[in-house]
Design a protein around this motif. Structure first.
Motif, PDB file in Angstrom:
ATOM      1  N   GLU A  28       0.815  -1.216   0.000  1.00 53.89           N
ATOM      2  CA  GLU A  28       0.000   0.000   0.000  1.00 53.89           C
ATOM      3  C   GLU A  28       0.845   1.262   0.000  1.00 53.89           C
ATOM      4  O   GLU A  28       0.446   2.288  -0.549  1.00 53.89           O
ATOM      5  N   ALA A 114      -0.953  -4.444   7.235  1.00 52.05           N
ATOM      6  CA  ALA A 114      -2.043  -3.488   7.460  1.00 52.05           C
ATOM      7  C   ALA A 114      -2.404  -2.872   6.125  1.00 52.05           C
ATOM      8  O   ALA A 114      -1.579  -2.213   5.506  1.00 52.05           O
ATOM      9  N   CYS A 115      -3.624  -3.127   5.672  1.00 51.82           N
ATOM     10  CA  CYS A 115      -4.054  -2.630   4.365  1.00 51.82           C
ATOM     11  C   CYS A 115      -5.470  -2.075   4.450  1.00 51.82           C
ATOM     12  O   CYS A 115      -6.297  -2.576   5.193  1.00 51.82           O
ATOM     13  N   SER A 116      -5.720  -1.065   3.633  1.00 50.05           N
ATOM     14  CA  SER A 116      -7.082  -0.556   3.497  1.00 50.05           C
ATOM     15  C   SER A 116      -7.861  -1.512   2.595  1.00 50.05           C
ATOM     16  O   SER A 116      -7.273  -2.352   1.921  1.00 50.05           O
ATOM     17  N   PRO A 117      -9.182  -1.402   2.569  1.00 51.68           N
ATOM     18  CA  PRO A 117      -9.984  -2.320   1.751  1.00 51.68           C
ATOM     19  C   PRO A 117      -9.535  -2.461   0.294  1.00 51.68           C
ATOM     20  O   PRO A 117      -9.502  -3.577  -0.221  1.00 51.68           O
ATOM     21  N   PRO A 118      -9.147  -1.379  -0.400  1.00 51.57           N
ATOM     22  CA  PRO A 118      -8.728  -1.578  -1.790  1.00 51.57           C
ATOM     23  C   PRO A 118      -7.475  -2.456  -1.942  1.00 51.57           C
ATOM     24  O   PRO A 118      -7.258  -3.040  -2.990  1.00 51.57           O
ATOM     25  N   ALA A 119      -6.666  -2.538  -0.892  1.00 49.41           N
ATOM     26  CA  ALA A 119      -5.423  -3.322  -0.959  1.00 49.41           C
ATOM     27  C   ALA A 119      -5.595  -4.732  -0.405  1.00 49.41           C
ATOM     28  O   ALA A 119      -4.628  -5.489  -0.331  1.00 49.41           O
ATOM     29  N   GLU A 120      -6.818  -5.100  -0.034  1.00 50.69           N
ATOM     30  CA  GLU A 120      -7.038  -6.432   0.546  1.00 50.69           C
ATOM     31  C   GLU A 120      -6.591  -7.581  -0.360  1.00 50.69           C
ATOM     32  O   GLU A 120      -6.088  -8.582   0.146  1.00 50.69           O
ATOM     33  N   ARG A 123      -3.032  -8.195   0.455  1.00 50.63           N
ATOM     34  CA  ARG A 123      -2.914  -8.801   1.783  1.00 50.63           C
ATOM     35  C   ARG A 123      -3.320 -10.265   1.738  1.00 50.63           C
ATOM     36  O   ARG A 123      -2.665 -11.127   2.333  1.00 50.63           O
TER      37      ARG A 123
END
Length: 196
Positions: A28, A114-120, A123
């Motif tokens: 991210e 640790a990722c935001s939803p767009p980077a799931e 992850r």
């Protein structure tokens, strides 16, 4: 009809440079502009034509990492005994995560915790790769139990989780500045739990 212009960059060199950026900054934390600059590519369409979108590039980078800086993992599993395999895996991690020519730590451990939803998706890719590593270790330990290398009552599942936790902890400690000698000392202590 003639094809498009030839690429002005070498794919292998570009992937190595992308690996370096993702390894240092995480998935991210890496912007397309960071990748373009590091990879020597002039524009985003050229990047996408050569490697796909950022997520697809990240998967290619993880494969390159597995074949390059993390090849010690495969080599460890080639050891003749499970104990030798685990020892080689952990000592290999201590060396690889402190290699001075690369960022410290491990891209698969630190690259997308640790990722935001767009980077799931990134992850999830990393989580799947870590789970596959633990599963391979579990299978090796189960085979060692079946072959009598470790006692029949040894907890292969628990040992696999334990050694995976140590392995991942080595990467975190290396990223935090632990020395190679300190990490090898941790491995030596961890190996004392080997069932006999």
């Amino acid at each position: 009809m003639a094809g498009g212009r030839p690429r002005s960059f070498d794919d292998d060199v570009a992937l190595d440079r992308a690996l370096e950026v993702f390894w240092r900054q995480g998935y991210e934390g890496t912007a397309i502009s960071d990748l373009l600059k590091a990879m020597g590519i002039n524009n985003a369409p050229s990047l996408y034509n050569a490697f796909g979108n950022k997520e697809q590039l990240f998967v290619k980078v993880l494969d390159r990492y597995a074949d390059g800086p993390a090849r010690y993992i495969r080599e460890a599993f080639d050891q003749p005994t499970a104990r030798a395999a685990v020892s080689a895996l952990l000592h290999g991690a201590a060396d690889a995560t402190t290699e001075p020519d690369h960022p410290r730590g491990c891209i698969t451990v630190q690259g997308g915790l640790a990722c935001s939803p767009p980077a799931e998706p990134a992850r999830d890719e990393l989580t799947a790769r870590r789970a596959a590593g633990e599963a391979a270790l579990r299978q090796r330990l189960q085979a060692a139990r079946a072959d009598g290398e470790i006692p029949a009552d040894a907890d292969a599942d628990g040992l696999a989780r334990y050694f995976t936790t140590v392995y991942q902890g080595i990467a975190v400690q290396a990223g935090g500045g632990a020395t190679r000698d300190q990490l090898h000392g941790i491995v030596d202590i961890a190996m004392t739990v080997w069932p006999s």
